[in-house]
Scaffold this motif. Structure first.
Motif, PDB file in Angstrom:
ATOM      1  N   UNK A  96      46.573   9.856  73.708  1.00  0.00           N
ATOM      2  CA  UNK A  96      46.549   8.395  73.814  1.00  0.00           C
ATOM      3  C   UNK A  96      47.364   7.997  75.044  1.00  0.00           C
ATOM      4  N   UNK A  97      46.739   7.442  76.087  1.00  0.00           N
ATOM      5  CA  UNK A  97      47.415   7.253  77.378  1.00  0.00           C
ATOM      6  C   UNK A  97      48.589   6.282  77.359  1.00  0.00           C
ATOM      7  N   UNK A  98      48.558   5.270  76.509  1.00  0.00           N
ATOM      8  CA  UNK A  98      49.626   4.260  76.508  1.00  0.00           C
ATOM      9  C   UNK A  98      50.794   4.636  75.604  1.00  0.00           C
ATOM     10  N   UNK A  99      50.600   5.682  74.820  1.00  0.00           N
ATOM     11  CA  UNK A  99      51.682   6.162  73.972  1.00  0.00           C
ATOM     12  C   UNK A  99      52.477   7.218  74.724  1.00  0.00           C
ATOM     13  N   UNK A 105      52.870  13.372  70.041  1.00  0.00           N
ATOM     14  CA  UNK A 105      53.196  14.532  69.213  1.00  0.00           C
ATOM     15  C   UNK A 105      53.438  14.133  67.758  1.00  0.00           C
ATOM     16  N   UNK A 106      54.080  12.989  67.565  1.00  0.00           N
ATOM     17  CA  UNK A 106      54.325  12.515  66.200  1.00  0.00           C
ATOM     18  C   UNK A 106      53.005  12.201  65.500  1.00  0.00           C
ATOM     19  N   UNK A 107      52.092  11.596  66.243  1.00  0.00           N
ATOM     20  CA  UNK A 107      50.773  11.294  65.688  1.00  0.00           C
ATOM     21  C   UNK A 107      50.067  12.576  65.257  1.00  0.00           C
ATOM     22  N   UNK A 108      50.152  13.605  66.115  1.00  0.00           N
ATOM     23  CA  UNK A 108      49.511  14.883  65.798  1.00  0.00           C
ATOM     24  C   UNK A 108      50.193  15.577  64.618  1.00  0.00           C
ATOM     25  N   UNK A 109      51.498  15.400  64.506  1.00  0.00           N
ATOM     26  CA  UNK A 109      52.256  16.031  63.422  1.00  0.00           C
ATOM     27  C   UNK A 109      51.767  15.564  62.054  1.00  0.00           C
ATOM     28  N   UNK A 110      51.308  14.328  61.987  1.00  0.00           N
ATOM     29  CA  UNK A 110      50.851  13.767  60.708  1.00  0.00           C
ATOM     30  C   UNK A 110      49.340  13.797  60.566  1.00  0.00           C
ATOM     31  N   UNK A 111      48.660  14.574  61.419  1.00  0.00           N
ATOM     32  CA  UNK A 111      47.204  14.639  61.366  1.00  0.00           C
ATOM     33  C   UNK A 111      46.722  15.092  59.990  1.00  0.00           C
ATOM     34  N   UNK A 112      45.790  14.336  59.439  1.00  0.00           N
ATOM     35  CA  UNK A 112      45.186  14.701  58.163  1.00  0.00           C
ATOM     36  C   UNK A 112      45.953  14.270  56.945  1.00  0.00           C
ATOM     37  N   UNK A 113      47.140  13.699  57.131  1.00  0.00           N
ATOM     38  CA  UNK A 113      47.945  13.254  56.006  1.00  0.00           C
ATOM     39  C   UNK A 113      47.657  11.793  55.679  1.00  0.00           C
ATOM     40  N   UNK A 114      47.860  11.435  54.431  1.00  0.00           N
ATOM     41  CA  UNK A 114      47.696  10.046  54.015  1.00  0.00           C
ATOM     42  C   UNK A 114      48.792   9.202  54.638  1.00  0.00           C
ATOM     43  N   UNK A 115      48.392   8.141  55.329  1.00  0.00           N
ATOM     44  CA  UNK A 115      49.364   7.279  56.000  1.00  0.00           C
ATOM     45  C   UNK A 115      49.957   6.284  55.007  1.00  0.00           C
ATOM     46  N   UNK A 116      51.270   6.143  55.038  1.00  0.00           N
ATOM     47  CA  UNK A 116      51.964   5.179  54.202  1.00  0.00           C
ATOM     48  C   UNK A 116      52.810   4.277  55.081  1.00  0.00           C
TER      49      UNK A 116
END
Length: 255
Positions: A96-99, A105-116
């Protein structure tokens, strides 16, 4: 143990003139746990189509696809992404270019997990991300707070690889991930790729046009021509190949 299995997989499209074009033709293919398979083929051979059907970007016309013995060919791309990670040829596609680097990396760390609804705890993970980026050797660790769009192509592609493997995937697809890089940067990224694949014991498919990489990396090599797998070589068979042999696969296509 089989990780991925394709049974009689075909992809047929209509080009708008009532003529059908066969992109994949009755593919039977099994990938075992720990396989690192390099994928070769000329333009239009079906390499990207193969990856797109595995990842769910492109629906198949017929056949079945299994991942860990579970049918997945009817699952959408988002569901498959929980188990299948992919790094694309274009460095811009995996981030994601603006992140910032850390946020990606944080986004990828939570890949596939239910977001809360909770605090993202970015500061907590920055030391971990710093050590992760430090292994690359291109200074990415000093850019954790830099927008990804401001990175060099090599740094951004290395970040894409880290994001794809920060959570060990069941299957890693490398779609010509060094093709857009200069030779030195491509070599460094391939060395990092091999290191991550070995350390995490990943199962991996890698499309490449770099013949040296096809010979150097992986324990299997497959060659696609006109939507078919025409060669599937073991580690021992691959070890006997030369660059001239690989080029012959393209110069003397099998009908």
């Amino acid at each position: 143990m089989s990780i991925l299995r394709l049974e009689k997989v075909s992809k047929i499209i209509n080009n708008g003139t009532n003529e059908e074009k066969v992109l994949l033709n009755q593919i039977d293919f099994t990938v075992n746990q720990g396989d690192f398979i390099t994928v070769l083929g000329g333009n239009g051979a079906g390499k990207s189509t193969l990856f797109n059907t595995i990842a769910g970007t492109l629906p198949i016309t017929q056949g079945k696809i299994y991942l860990n013995e579970q049918l997945i060919h009817l699952q959408n791309e988002e569901v498959r992404a929980r188990q299948i990670a992919r790094v694309f040829q274009d460095p811009k596609m995996g981030t994601a270019p603006r992140m910032t680097v850390a946020e990606n990396l944080l986004l990828a760390k939570y890949r596939g997990e239910t977001r809360k609804l909770k605090l993202r705890q970015l500061t907590k993970y920055k030391p971990v991300f710093y050590q992760l980026c430090q292994q690359i050797g291109n200074g990415l660790e000093n850019h954790l707070d830099t927008a990804t769009g401001d990175l060099s192509g090599g740094q951004r592609q290395a970040l894409s690889l880290l994001m794809a493997t920060i959570k060990t995937p069941e299957l890693l697809l490398l779609d010509e991930h060094t093709a857009a890089l200069d030779p030195k940067t491509a070599k460094q990224l391939m060395q990092l790729t091999a290191k991550i694949v070995e350390e995490q014991k990943l199962t991996c498919l890698m499309i490449t046009h770099r013949m040296e990489d096809a010979l150097t990396y992986g324990n299997r090599l497959i060659v696609l021509q006109k939507g078919r797998i025409v060669k599937d070589l073991s580690a021992d068979e691959k070890a006997k190949l030369t660059l001239a042999d690989l080029l012959q696969f393209f110069e003397d296509p099998e009908e």
